[in-house]
Structures are given as C-alpha cells and as structure tokens.
Design a protein around this motif. Sequence first.
Motif, mmCIF file in Angstrom:
data_model
loop_
_atom_site.group_PDB
_atom_site.id
_atom_site.type_symbol
_atom_site.label_atom_id
_atom_site.label_comp_id
_atom_site.label_asym_id
_atom_site.label_seq_id
_atom_site.Cartn_x
_atom_site.Cartn_y
_atom_site.Cartn_z
ATOM 1 N N GLU A 212 40.893 67.822 45.036
ATOM 2 C CA GLU A 212 41.901 68.537 46.323
ATOM 3 C C GLU A 212 42.240 69.957 45.798
ATOM 4 O OE1 GLU A 212 45.034 65.244 47.614
ATOM 5 O OE2 GLU A 212 45.529 66.735 46.214
ATOM 6 N N GLN A 213 41.716 70.443 47.330
ATOM 7 C CA GLN A 213 41.432 71.775 47.656
ATOM 8 C C GLN A 213 42.788 72.565 46.667
ATOM 9 O OE1 GLN A 213 38.407 74.053 46.766
ATOM 10 N NE2 GLN A 213 37.461 71.820 46.961
ATOM 11 N N VAL A 214 42.989 73.762 46.593
ATOM 12 C CA VAL A 214 44.475 74.632 46.643
ATOM 13 C C VAL A 214 44.786 76.020 46.702
ATOM 14 C CG1 VAL A 214 46.584 74.695 44.932
ATOM 15 C CG2 VAL A 214 45.561 72.348 44.995
ATOM 16 N N ARG A 215 44.862 76.654 47.311
ATOM 17 C CA ARG A 215 45.472 77.772 47.269
ATOM 18 C C ARG A 215 45.556 78.617 45.700
ATOM 19 N NH1 ARG A 215 48.265 79.404 51.186
ATOM 20 N NH2 ARG A 215 49.162 78.499 51.757
ATOM 21 N N VAL A 216 45.397 79.796 45.633
ATOM 22 C CA VAL A 216 46.055 80.289 43.762
ATOM 23 C C VAL A 216 45.693 81.194 44.692
ATOM 24 C CG1 VAL A 216 45.146 80.248 42.044
ATOM 25 C CG2 VAL A 216 45.261 78.259 42.812
ATOM 26 N N ARG A 217 47.078 81.998 43.917
ATOM 27 C CA ARG A 217 47.185 83.723 43.684
ATOM 28 C C ARG A 217 46.805 84.521 42.688
ATOM 29 N NH1 ARG A 217 52.320 84.689 47.546
ATOM 30 N NH2 ARG A 217 53.612 83.930 45.121
ATOM 31 N N PHE A 218 46.246 85.455 43.556
ATOM 32 C CA PHE A 218 46.368 86.317 41.675
ATOM 33 C C PHE A 218 46.820 87.758 42.389
ATOM 34 C CE2 PHE A 218 42.687 83.764 42.245
ATOM 35 C CZ PHE A 218 41.775 83.318 40.618
ATOM 36 N N GLY A 219 47.752 88.275 41.689
ATOM 37 C CA GLY A 219 48.469 89.342 41.355
ATOM 38 C C GLY A 219 48.933 88.865 42.923
ATOM 39 N N SER A 220 49.582 90.235 43.675
ATOM 40 C CA SER A 220 49.812 90.214 44.440
ATOM 41 C C SER A 220 49.643 89.968 46.388
ATOM 42 C CB SER A 220 51.551 91.643 45.001
ATOM 43 O OG SER A 220 49.865 92.722 45.194
ATOM 44 N N ARG A 221 48.347 90.123 46.086
ATOM 45 C CA ARG A 221 47.347 90.102 47.645
ATOM 46 C C ARG A 221 46.312 89.107 47.754
ATOM 47 N NH1 ARG A 221 47.474 95.777 50.386
ATOM 48 N NH2 ARG A 221 49.323 96.400 50.123
ATOM 49 N N GLU A 222 46.031 88.700 46.241
ATOM 50 C CA GLU A 222 44.321 88.528 46.266
ATOM 51 C C GLU A 222 44.391 86.633 46.255
ATOM 52 O OE1 GLU A 222 40.377 87.449 43.661
ATOM 53 O OE2 GLU A 222 42.196 88.960 43.076
ATOM 54 N N ILE A 223 44.218 85.831 47.292
ATOM 55 C CA ILE A 223 44.005 84.967 47.666
ATOM 56 C C ILE A 223 42.735 83.766 47.516
ATOM 57 C CG2 ILE A 223 45.225 82.251 48.897
ATOM 58 C CD1 ILE A 223 46.861 84.209 49.444
ATOM 59 N N MET A 224 42.290 82.886 46.931
ATOM 60 C CA MET A 224 41.030 81.997 46.195
ATOM 61 C C MET A 224 41.896 80.360 46.685
ATOM 62 S SD MET A 224 38.515 82.321 43.724
ATOM 63 C CE MET A 224 38.167 84.243 44.149
ATOM 64 N N ASP A 230 41.713 68.830 36.121
ATOM 65 C CA ASP A 230 42.803 68.609 35.539
ATOM 66 C C ASP A 230 43.779 69.437 35.651
ATOM 67 O OD1 ASP A 230 42.679 67.523 32.163
ATOM 68 O OD2 ASP A 230 41.936 68.175 31.722
ATOM 69 N N ARG A 231 44.541 68.753 34.406
ATOM 70 C CA ARG A 231 46.334 69.109 34.556
ATOM 71 C C ARG A 231 46.159 70.387 34.634
ATOM 72 N NH1 ARG A 231 50.812 67.079 35.225
ATOM 73 N NH2 ARG A 231 49.865 64.514 34.318
ATOM 74 N N GLY A 232 46.691 71.720 35.549
ATOM 75 C CA GLY A 232 46.556 73.192 34.992
ATOM 76 C C GLY A 232 45.345 73.871 35.294
ATOM 77 N N VAL A 233 44.581 73.386 35.510
ATOM 78 C CA VAL A 233 43.371 73.248 35.728
ATOM 79 C C VAL A 233 42.112 73.047 37.044
ATOM 80 C CG1 VAL A 233 40.642 73.947 34.725
ATOM 81 C CG2 VAL A 233 42.850 72.742 33.591
ATOM 82 N N LEU A 234 41.912 74.705 37.816
ATOM 83 C CA LEU A 234 40.897 74.302 39.233
ATOM 84 C C LEU A 234 39.633 74.881 38.647
ATOM 85 C CD1 LEU A 234 44.465 75.897 39.697
ATOM 86 C CD2 LEU A 234 43.906 74.571 41.745
ATOM 87 N N VAL A 235 38.561 75.150 39.728
ATOM 88 C CA VAL A 235 37.408 75.177 39.715
ATOM 89 C C VAL A 235 36.581 75.816 40.405
ATOM 90 C CG1 VAL A 235 34.818 74.699 39.168
ATOM 91 C CG2 VAL A 235 36.922 73.810 37.069
#
Length: 238
Positions: A212-224, A230-235
């Motif tokens: 599945e596709q999941v949104r991930v935030r880096f810092g306070s503003r950047e979202i990818m 895998d468990r706790g791993v995204l690509v």
Amino acid sequence: MLRKRVTQPGMLCYWQVIFLLAMLAVTALTKVQADDDALLQQVHQFLYQETQALGEEVVIDLRPPSPHLPKCIQPEPFLPNANQAPLGRVSVGVRCGENGRQVRYLQAQIDVIGSYVVAARDIERGTLITSNMLSERGGNLGDLSAQALTAEEDIVGKITQRPIRSGSAFLAHYLQAPDLVERGQRVTVVAQGSAFRVSREGEALENGALGEQVRVRFGSREIMTARVTDRGVLVVDF
C-alpha cells in the motif's frame, strides 16, 4: 385453343427471380456464418489461454454475436475486468476495425474443474491465517463467488474480518492484509533508482499493509508518498 407462354429474350420469369433472390440470401447468410465462426474461434482460443492455468479441465460455452452486427475486422479479444479470473458467466470484449475503435461484447459461460482452498475449521474474526487452518477441495471453480480466493498464497498471512465456517471458501472482502506500518510510527524510507539507493527516517501519517501507498512526513513540512515493503520500511522508486 393451345396457348403457349413465351418469355421474351433478356427477361426473367417470376420463379427465376425468386430463385436468384433465394440464392443471394443463402450466399450472404453463409458468409455471415463463416465470419461469425471465425470470430467465435478466435475468442474461444483467447479464453482458453486465459483459463488453462486455473484448473485441470476447462469447458467454454460461447454465445454467438448478434446477426445484425457488421463483420468484425481485425478482432482483438479482451477481458473488461482483467483483475478478476474469468470464471462462471463472463463478458468478453472484442475490439474491431482500425485501432480497435469499434467494441462489442460476447457472453460466455466458463467452467473450470480444479482445486481451491477452504477453511479446515471454524475461524474467528481477527485471526491471522496460517497454512494449517486450510484444506483443499476439488470442484467447478465457476460455481464459486467472483470474490473467492482459490490459492493458498493469497490467503495465508492475512487477518479475517468476519468469522469463517469450516468448509467455506475465502472471499477477498473477508480478509485484510496486516498493517506493517502504523500512524505515528518512525519508519525508514528508501529512495532507489538504477544507480543509487539512499534512506532516511520519517513519520508515517497513516496505517499501511504490504504494497500500500502511505504518506510519510520528514521534518515539519516535507511530505512524500512511499510504498510499504516490510515492517517499518517503505520504498520510493525513481
């Protein structure tokens, strides 16, 4: 008085006209039948190729096209729902003409004799499925629901969303893949391409199962958005 009917040169009598019209009609009907037979043969071969891996024996009953339709030039059969196994009553699309601009549909009944997976015992809701909870049964796969999962690899490792009784087939909406990423979790995001591979840590903004596709935030503003592998791993692929 003796009477004699004389046909003038260059003219046809009534019965000759009827005979010629009948012959033309038979010729046209024969040509239409030949065109339909060629189309049915091509669609039948296409369906056989799509189903031969599903079971040990395949029976295909294909309904002929409407006689009012024009000839299908350069037919290209396709399945409207490519993600669903062609079993039971199915609709088969055929693209006709240049660039496949004309599309028509044929109806078919497809019966496949093979094996499928059922529950070996009663399974409670919320259970993680393991291989020892399954058993194999043989029969007509066309009698199963369109949502039925027939292969063990599509069932093991998933969680039941409702109770499943012993002997029942597994339907896709009965199961759910377990979440490998949870909202608020610190995760590793790997960015990779043909000549590089880098990783960084971020925060998952939603739950996600394998693939599945999941949104991930880096810092306070950047979202990818990244794919769970895998468990706790995204690509993220580039």
